[in-house]
Scaffold this motif. Structure first.
Motif, PDB file in Angstrom:
ATOM      1  N   VAL A 242       0.833  -1.153   0.157  1.00  0.00           N
ATOM      2  CA  VAL A 242       0.003  -0.083  -0.075  1.00  0.00           C
ATOM      3  C   VAL A 242       0.900   1.188  -0.022  1.00  0.00           C
ATOM      4  N   GLY A 243       0.277   2.401  -0.480  1.00  0.00           N
ATOM      5  CA  GLY A 243       1.123   3.636  -0.228  1.00  0.00           C
ATOM      6  C   GLY A 243       1.898   3.955   0.831  1.00  0.00           C
ATOM      7  N   ALA A 244       2.874   4.353   0.904  1.00  0.00           N
ATOM      8  CA  ALA A 244       3.735   4.535   1.996  1.00  0.00           C
ATOM      9  C   ALA A 244       3.338   5.460   3.310  1.00  0.00           C
ATOM     10  N   LEU A 245       2.381   6.321   2.654  1.00  0.00           N
ATOM     11  CA  LEU A 245       1.912   7.360   3.891  1.00  0.00           C
ATOM     12  C   LEU A 245       0.756   6.724   4.527  1.00  0.00           C
ATOM     13  N   HIS A 246       0.489   5.473   4.301  1.00  0.00           N
ATOM     14  CA  HIS A 246      -0.418   4.975   5.055  1.00  0.00           C
ATOM     15  C   HIS A 246       0.214   4.022   6.086  1.00  0.00           C
ATOM     16  N   MET A 247       1.424   4.118   6.153  1.00  0.00           N
ATOM     17  CA  MET A 247       2.281   3.459   7.377  1.00  0.00           C
ATOM     18  C   MET A 247       2.666   4.437   8.642  1.00  0.00           C
ATOM     19  N   PRO A 248       2.976   5.480   8.614  1.00  0.00           N
ATOM     20  CA  PRO A 248       3.278   6.296   9.770  1.00  0.00           C
ATOM     21  C   PRO A 248       2.311   7.216  10.420  1.00  0.00           C
ATOM     22  N   GLY A 249       2.491   7.721  11.560  1.00  0.00           N
ATOM     23  CA  GLY A 249       1.607   8.547  12.083  1.00  0.00           C
ATOM     24  C   GLY A 249       0.626   7.601  13.118  1.00  0.00           C
ATOM     25  N   GLU A 250      -0.161   8.434  14.137  1.00  0.00           N
ATOM     26  CA  GLU A 250      -0.761   7.880  15.022  1.00  0.00           C
ATOM     27  C   GLU A 250      -2.050   6.970  14.383  1.00  0.00           C
ATOM     28  N   HIS A 251      -2.279   7.152  13.354  1.00  0.00           N
ATOM     29  CA  HIS A 251      -3.537   6.315  12.513  1.00  0.00           C
ATOM     30  C   HIS A 251      -2.893   5.503  11.580  1.00  0.00           C
ATOM     31  N   GLY A 252      -1.666   5.562  11.552  1.00  0.00           N
ATOM     32  CA  GLY A 252      -0.763   4.503  10.456  1.00  0.00           C
ATOM     33  C   GLY A 252      -1.083   3.019  10.787  1.00  0.00           C
ATOM     34  N   LEU A 253      -0.868   2.514   9.701  1.00  0.00           N
ATOM     35  CA  LEU A 253      -0.841   0.810   9.968  1.00  0.00           C
ATOM     36  C   LEU A 253       0.048   0.139  10.949  1.00  0.00           C
ATOM     37  N   LEU A 254       1.195   0.839  10.819  1.00  0.00           N
ATOM     38  CA  LEU A 254       2.324   0.314  11.615  1.00  0.00           C
ATOM     39  C   LEU A 254       1.798   0.384  13.376  1.00  0.00           C
ATOM     40  N   THR A 255       1.421   1.783  13.498  1.00  0.00           N
ATOM     41  CA  THR A 255       0.944   1.979  14.990  1.00  0.00           C
ATOM     42  C   THR A 255      -0.207   1.340  15.311  1.00  0.00           C
ATOM     43  N   GLN A 256      -1.192   1.111  14.411  1.00  0.00           N
ATOM     44  CA  GLN A 256      -2.404   0.198  14.781  1.00  0.00           C
ATOM     45  C   GLN A 256      -2.165  -1.117  15.062  1.00  0.00           C
ATOM     46  N   LEU A 257      -1.367  -1.710  14.307  1.00  0.00           N
ATOM     47  CA  LEU A 257      -1.073  -2.989  14.427  1.00  0.00           C
ATOM     48  C   LEU A 257      -0.179  -3.390  15.833  1.00  0.00           C
ATOM     49  N   SER A 258       0.810  -2.485  15.887  1.00  0.00           N
ATOM     50  CA  SER A 258       1.686  -2.330  17.066  1.00  0.00           C
ATOM     51  C   SER A 258       0.815  -2.332  18.367  1.00  0.00           C
ATOM     52  N   GLN A 259      -0.163  -1.401  18.458  1.00  0.00           N
ATOM     53  CA  GLN A 259      -0.992  -1.309  19.657  1.00  0.00           C
ATOM     54  C   GLN A 259      -1.716  -2.456  19.879  1.00  0.00           C
ATOM     55  N   GLN A 260      -2.006  -3.249  18.900  1.00  0.00           N
ATOM     56  CA  GLN A 260      -2.928  -4.486  19.158  1.00  0.00           C
ATOM     57  C   GLN A 260      -1.997  -5.953  19.379  1.00  0.00           C
ATOM     58  N   GLY A 261      -0.938  -5.661  19.611  1.00  0.00           N
ATOM     59  CA  GLY A 261      -0.285  -6.612  20.174  1.00  0.00           C
ATOM     60  C   GLY A 261       0.831  -7.177  18.943  1.00  0.00           C
ATOM     61  N   TYR A 262       0.735  -6.905  17.774  1.00  0.00           N
ATOM     62  CA  TYR A 262       1.686  -7.685  16.937  1.00  0.00           C
ATOM     63  C   TYR A 262       3.018  -7.037  16.819  1.00  0.00           C
ATOM     64  N   THR A 263       3.878  -8.160  16.826  1.00  0.00           N
ATOM     65  CA  THR A 263       5.377  -7.795  16.514  1.00  0.00           C
ATOM     66  C   THR A 263       5.692  -7.316  15.187  1.00  0.00           C
ATOM     67  N   ILE A 264       6.291  -6.004  14.876  1.00  0.00           N
ATOM     68  CA  ILE A 264       6.548  -5.551  13.718  1.00  0.00           C
ATOM     69  C   ILE A 264       8.085  -5.303  13.729  1.00  0.00           C
ATOM     70  N   THR A 265       8.662  -5.696  12.653  1.00  0.00           N
ATOM     71  CA  THR A 265      10.251  -5.766  12.355  1.00  0.00           C
ATOM     72  C   THR A 265      10.462  -5.166  11.138  1.00  0.00           C
ATOM     73  N   GLN A 266      11.217  -3.970  10.781  1.00  0.00           N
ATOM     74  CA  GLN A 266      11.421  -3.410   9.971  1.00  0.00           C
ATOM     75  C   GLN A 266      12.876  -4.261   9.210  1.00  0.00           C
ATOM     76  N   LEU A 267      12.575  -4.549   7.882  1.00  0.00           N
ATOM     77  CA  LEU A 267      13.480  -5.224   7.188  1.00  0.00           C
ATOM     78  C   LEU A 267      14.851  -4.277   6.950  1.00  0.00           C
ATOM     79  N   LYS A 268      16.069  -4.972   7.138  1.00  0.00           N
ATOM     80  CA  LYS A 268      17.395  -4.289   7.148  1.00  0.00           C
ATOM     81  C   LYS A 268      18.224  -5.148   5.904  1.00  0.00           C
TER      82      LYS A 268
END
Length: 314
Positions: free
Chosen positions: A288-314
């Motif tokens: 999905v478009g990258a701007l859907h990821m950051p911010g308090e309403h972003g996908l990363l924040t929402q999934l993290s707050q709901q207990g999922y483990t999120i790891t950025q690939l390096k």
């Protein structure tokens, strides 16, 4: 920032301007030909990218923030995208790209994004807005008459596409590449929104705010060349803080209603679907478009707050 919508938020808004230009409703001299397939080579980097691994401890998916249109110089892509693709069995896009390009959807686009009752844009916009628009187009050798039947949303997108071409953004981006690649590899393809949903969203963006849409687009385009390098650099590095500061903050501060519709509502609709994917053993790659990821309403924040483990690939 209509340019940010085109780049990071709405998957196929670039289809509509291309269609109308090809139909000759705008100047043929533009020659906006967006390539569906381009060469891809592995890019080795020790830095992070806009790709994350999301897991609930048992099942996994990859969440990839994309740019929907790029320049040839932006390739090769960061290797993390290809790594996630190779590890995934199912590809999930914002919408069905093939259906969005179908003759039926293009006809619907024409019906919804142009005036078909004799109305022209000079009857819709205020005189001051029209003068600024005409001045902008004259500087680019584009007669306003060529765009007079375009509704403000399509006009705004077309103005942005003209600028994109001028700065070398002539190649479709990550989504189209992996859609085509997945087709060739026989991977299952799914989507989060129907083409009709995206088209309705696009068509209604400027309802009641026609002058504001055009004026903001013209203002946005003034800084587009200088801002684009910083935007793409932040995307390649997976720097969501910078991306949010440039691409999200102006919407939040100046157009909260549009921000709510473009990002908050759509993100909220997508999160349950992503959570459902994590209940199955198959590994998905969600683009999905990258701007859907950051911010308090972003996908990363929402999934993290709901207990999922999120790891950025390096």
């Amino acid at each position: 920032m209509v340019s940010c919508i085109l780049l990071f938020a709405a998957d196929n808004v670039i289809v509509c301007p291309r269609y109308f230009l090809a139909k000759g409703l705008a100047m043929r001299s533009l020659g906006i030909a967006l390539t569906l397939i381009f060469c891809f080579f592995g890019y080795q980097s020790s830095h992070a990218a806009s790709v994350w691994k999301v897991t609930n401890g048992e099942n996994t998916l990859y969440l990839a923030g994309t740019i929907h249109i790029l320049s040839p110089d932006d390739y090769p892509l960061p290797a993390q995208f290809q790594s996630a693709y190779e590890a995934s069995e199912v590809m999930v896009f914002e919408t069905d790209i093939s259906a969005m390009n179908s003759p039926d959807m293009q006809q619907k686009s024409m019906e919804m994004l142009t005036y078909t009752d004799g109305t022209t844009i000079d009857q819709v916009l205020q005189k001051e807005t029209l003068n600024k628009l005409n001045s902008h187009l004259m500087q680019r050798g584009v007669p306003l008459a060529n765009l007079e039947t375009f509704k403000p949303t399509l006009l705004s997108l077309t103005l942005t596409m003209i600028e994109f071409q001028a700065i070398g953004l002539t190649t479709q981006g990550v989504d189209a590449f992996y859609y085509t690649t997945a087709m060739g590899d026989g991977k299952m393809r799914k989507w989060l929104e129907t083409p009709e949903q995206q088209l309705n969203f696009i068509a209604n963006m400027a309802t009641g705010d026609e002058d504001e849409m055009i004026l903001y687009t013209l203002k946005d385009l003034e800084s587009l060349p200088s801002r684009m390098g910083e935007l793409k650099e932040a995307w390649r590095a997976g720097d969501m803080d910078t991306l949010a500061a440039i691409g999200l903050t102006p919407w939040i501060e100046e157009y909260a209603d549009i921000y709510q519709a473009i990002f908050v509502e759509r993100n909220n609709n997508w999160v349950p679907e992503i959570k459902e994917m994590l209940t199955t053993p198959k590994t998905e790659m969600v683009l999905v478009g990258a701007l859907h990821m950051p911010g308090e309403h972003g996908l990363l924040t929402q999934l993290s707050q709901q207990g999922y483990t999120i790891t950025q690939l390096k």
